[in-house]
Design a protein around this motif. Structure first.
Motif, PDB file in Angstrom:
ATOM      1  N   UNK A 149       2.249   4.259   2.544  1.00 26.32           N
ATOM      2  CA  UNK A 149       2.682   3.269   1.550  1.00 26.32           C
ATOM      3  C   UNK A 149       2.067   1.911   1.866  1.00 26.32           C
ATOM      4  N   UNK A 150       2.181   1.483   3.128  1.00 24.75           N
ATOM      5  CA  UNK A 150       1.746   0.143   3.519  1.00 24.75           C
ATOM      6  C   UNK A 150       0.258  -0.072   3.248  1.00 24.75           C
ATOM      7  N   UNK A 151      -0.554   0.956   3.444  1.00 30.22           N
ATOM      8  CA  UNK A 151      -2.002   0.808   3.226  1.00 30.22           C
ATOM      9  C   UNK A 151      -2.346   0.580   1.761  1.00 30.22           C
ATOM     10  N   UNK A 152      -1.424   0.836   0.873  1.00 30.10           N
ATOM     11  CA  UNK A 152      -1.671   0.692  -0.563  1.00 30.10           C
ATOM     12  C   UNK A 152      -1.019  -0.553  -1.146  1.00 30.10           C
ATOM     13  N   UNK A 153      -0.461  -1.416  -0.303  1.00 39.07           N
ATOM     14  CA  UNK A 153       0.217  -2.624  -0.779  1.00 39.07           C
ATOM     15  C   UNK A 153      -0.655  -3.850  -0.572  1.00 39.07           C
ATOM     16  N   UNK A 154      -0.494  -4.825  -1.456  1.00 38.08           N
ATOM     17  CA  UNK A 154      -1.216  -6.094  -1.315  1.00 38.08           C
ATOM     18  C   UNK A 154      -0.275  -7.249  -1.022  1.00 38.08           C
ATOM     19  N   UNK A 155       1.028  -7.037  -1.158  1.00 38.12           N
ATOM     20  CA  UNK A 155       2.021  -8.083  -0.901  1.00 38.12           C
ATOM     21  C   UNK A 155       2.523  -7.981   0.535  1.00 38.12           C
ATOM     22  N   UNK A 156       2.423  -9.078   1.282  1.00 38.41           N
ATOM     23  CA  UNK A 156       2.885  -9.073   2.666  1.00 38.41           C
ATOM     24  C   UNK A 156       4.388  -8.808   2.750  1.00 38.41           C
ATOM     25  N   UNK A 157       5.163  -9.418   1.848  1.00 39.13           N
ATOM     26  CA  UNK A 157       6.613  -9.220   1.889  1.00 39.13           C
ATOM     27  C   UNK A 157       6.985  -7.768   1.609  1.00 39.13           C
ATOM     28  N   UNK A 158       6.335  -7.157   0.635  1.00 39.40           N
ATOM     29  CA  UNK A 158       6.632  -5.755   0.341  1.00 39.40           C
ATOM     30  C   UNK A 158       6.232  -4.862   1.500  1.00 39.40           C
ATOM     31  N   UNK A 159       5.113  -5.187   2.124  1.00 42.60           N
ATOM     32  CA  UNK A 159       4.657  -4.400   3.266  1.00 42.60           C
ATOM     33  C   UNK A 159       5.660  -4.513   4.417  1.00 42.60           C
ATOM     34  N   UNK A 160       6.148  -5.732   4.682  1.00 43.14           N
ATOM     35  CA  UNK A 160       7.161  -5.909   5.728  1.00 43.14           C
ATOM     36  C   UNK A 160       8.423  -5.125   5.393  1.00 43.14           C
ATOM     37  N   UNK A 161       8.850  -5.211   4.136  1.00 42.28           N
ATOM     38  CA  UNK A 161      10.077  -4.538   3.726  1.00 42.28           C
ATOM     39  C   UNK A 161       9.973  -3.036   3.943  1.00 42.28           C
ATOM     40  N   UNK A 162       8.829  -2.450   3.610  1.00 41.66           N
ATOM     41  CA  UNK A 162       8.648  -1.012   3.788  1.00 41.66           C
ATOM     42  C   UNK A 162       8.683  -0.643   5.267  1.00 41.66           C
ATOM     43  N   UNK A 163       7.906  -1.342   6.087  1.00 38.20           N
ATOM     44  CA  UNK A 163       7.816  -0.975   7.497  1.00 38.20           C
ATOM     45  C   UNK A 163       9.126  -1.242   8.243  1.00 38.20           C
ATOM     46  N   UNK A 164       9.786  -2.362   7.926  1.00 35.52           N
ATOM     47  CA  UNK A 164      11.042  -2.652   8.616  1.00 35.52           C
ATOM     48  C   UNK A 164      12.155  -1.695   8.202  1.00 35.52           C
ATOM     49  N   UNK A 165      12.048  -1.102   7.002  1.00 37.39           N
ATOM     50  CA  UNK A 165      13.070  -0.128   6.613  1.00 37.39           C
ATOM     51  C   UNK A 165      13.083   1.052   7.574  1.00 37.39           C
ATOM     52  N   UNK A 166      11.913   1.481   8.015  1.00 36.68           N
ATOM     53  CA  UNK A 166      11.849   2.575   8.987  1.00 36.68           C
ATOM     54  C   UNK A 166      12.376   2.166  10.346  1.00 36.68           C
ATOM     55  N   UNK A 167      12.089   0.927  10.755  1.00 38.38           N
ATOM     56  CA  UNK A 167      12.591   0.429  12.040  1.00 38.38           C
ATOM     57  C   UNK A 167      14.109   0.306  12.013  1.00 38.38           C
ATOM     58  N   UNK A 168      14.642  -0.212  10.919  1.00 43.01           N
ATOM     59  CA  UNK A 168      16.083  -0.434  10.826  1.00 43.01           C
ATOM     60  C   UNK A 168      16.856   0.878  10.811  1.00 43.01           C
ATOM     61  N   UNK A 169      16.280   1.921  10.231  1.00 40.14           N
ATOM     62  CA  UNK A 169      16.930   3.231  10.216  1.00 40.14           C
ATOM     63  C   UNK A 169      16.799   3.952  11.550  1.00 40.14           C
ATOM     64  N   UNK A 170      15.921   3.452  12.416  1.00 43.44           N
ATOM     65  CA  UNK A 170      15.693   4.120  13.688  1.00 43.44           C
ATOM     66  C   UNK A 170      14.777   5.320  13.591  1.00 43.44           C
ATOM     67  N   UNK A 171      14.059   5.472  12.461  1.00 44.99           N
ATOM     68  CA  UNK A 171      13.174   6.623  12.283  1.00 44.99           C
ATOM     69  C   UNK A 171      11.855   6.461  13.029  1.00 44.99           C
ATOM     70  N   UNK A 172      11.444   5.224  13.250  1.00 39.32           N
ATOM     71  CA  UNK A 172      10.161   4.954  13.899  1.00 39.32           C
ATOM     72  C   UNK A 172      10.312   3.771  14.837  1.00 39.32           C
ATOM     73  N   UNK A 173       9.332   3.613  15.706  1.00 36.37           N
ATOM     74  CA  UNK A 173       9.221   2.419  16.538  1.00 36.37           C
ATOM     75  C   UNK A 173       7.957   1.666  16.147  1.00 36.37           C
ATOM     76  N   UNK A 174       7.855   0.426  16.585  1.00 38.71           N
ATOM     77  CA  UNK A 174       6.638  -0.352  16.322  1.00 38.71           C
ATOM     78  C   UNK A 174       5.427   0.351  16.929  1.00 38.71           C
TER      79      UNK A 174
END
Length: 322
Positions: A149-174
């Motif tokens: 998803x992130x590779x297809x986004x041009x908005x920094x805020x949307x990209x942060x929102x997508x990646x942090x959603x995985x971090x907040x759920x505990x599904x992934x790490x940085x």
């Protein structure tokens, strides 16, 4: 093993056809194996017919709007047994909020030829991940889906929102996100690489990142983030989003959206009460204020800092790193 019916006999009982489908999604070839003539298949898929051709070679056994699950099943049927859902579709299957995205990203092995068509975007890849399953749906793991998803986004805020959603759920790490980016193609990786670097600074939501950037313009002393604060007897008090140790001032970014449940939000209120009982000056900010009213946020922080400076500093401290 499919048993071929006598030509035309399928029309007397559609049970076998429904049983051979996945939620009404079936290959045209399978219909032919069940005794439905090719011309009949496509006749029934005409605009006024009872079925529809949802993707090339794939039939939906009704002529209404397909459900989200039927769209995913149709994409997987079109892609073949080795393909996987990725991107927003995979995140949706995994339980993420995807705001009703209509596009479906399909990962297929590099040696397999499938073209993007209708609502399906196809990515041929030499790095097919081990898939996950939910019912009949096969999908890529969160680390791959988030980065796709992130590779297809041009908005920094949307990209942060997508990646942090995985971090907040505990599904992934940085680190997992960084490895996925490192192993993947360079195309579209610039923005997510910069966001992953930011996320490595222990900020776990878009709001916290925005808060840190705003605070940098405040002229106030350096603030640390997400550090544990303890009382005089060593009891844990809280881990505020921001902390000014010299004057024992905490900054909290409050929103139910970032705490997921009412129970988690209640825990936030209890943590704030503990800080205030310990004499800590607490500043609370709603995420939307960071962009809609940054001047007031800065004014609140400066006023709280002045207040913290004139009262005796309470006996609270950060635990020193081992």
């Amino acid at each position: 093993m499919l048993s071929t019916m006598k030509r035309g006999a399928w029309a007397d009982d559609l049970t076998a056809i429904r049983d051979a489908s996945l939620d009404g999604v079936i290959r045209a070839r399978t219909l032919e194996q069940l005794g439905v003539a090719r011309s009949t298949v496509w006749s029934r898929c005409r605009p006024e017919g009872p079925w529809q051709r949802i993707l090339p070679g794939v039939v939906l056994l009704h002529n209404g709007r397909p459900s989200t699950t039927q769209r995913y099943l149709a994409a997987l049927t079109y892609g073949g047994p080795d393909c996987l859902l990725s991107g927003y579709a995979a995140l949706d299957v995994a339980g993420y909020s995807t705001a009703d995205r209509n596009d479906v990203l399909l990962l297929v092995p590099a040696q397999q030829h499938r073209r993007a068509v209708s609502f399906v975007d196809v990515e041929r890849t030499c790095r097919m991940p081990d898939g996950l399953r939910r019912g009949h749906l096969r999908y890529a793991p969160p680390s791959r889906s988030l980065i796709d998803v992130a590779r297809r986004l041009s908005s920094a805020d949307r990209c942060r929102a997508v990646l942090t959603s995985g971090l907040q759920r505990g599904d992934v790490t940085v680190d997992q996100l960084a490895r996925e980016l490192g192993d993947g193609p360079n195309r579209g990786s610039g923005l997510p690489r910069s966001i992953v670097r930011e996320l490595g600074d222990d900020a776990h939501s878009v709001a916290e990142l925005q808060a840190q950037k705003l605070y940098a313009s405040s002229g106030l002393p350096r603030m640390v983030h997400n550090e544990d604060v303890f009382g005089p007897s060593g009891e844990w008090i809280a881990r505020p989003d921001g902390w000014l140790d010299e004057v024992a001032l905490a900054w909290e970014i409050d929103s139910l959206r970032y705490h997921f449940t009412a129970e988690a939000h209640a825990a936030t209120l209890q943590r704030r009460a503990r800080m205030q009982r310990a004499g800590i000056v607490v500043v609370s900010t709603l995420p939307r204020q960071l962009t809609s009213d940054p001047r007031t946020v800065l004014a609140d922080l400066r006023a709280a800092h002045r207040l913290a400076c004139v009262r005796p500093r309470p006996a609270v401290f950060l635990r020193e790193a081992a």
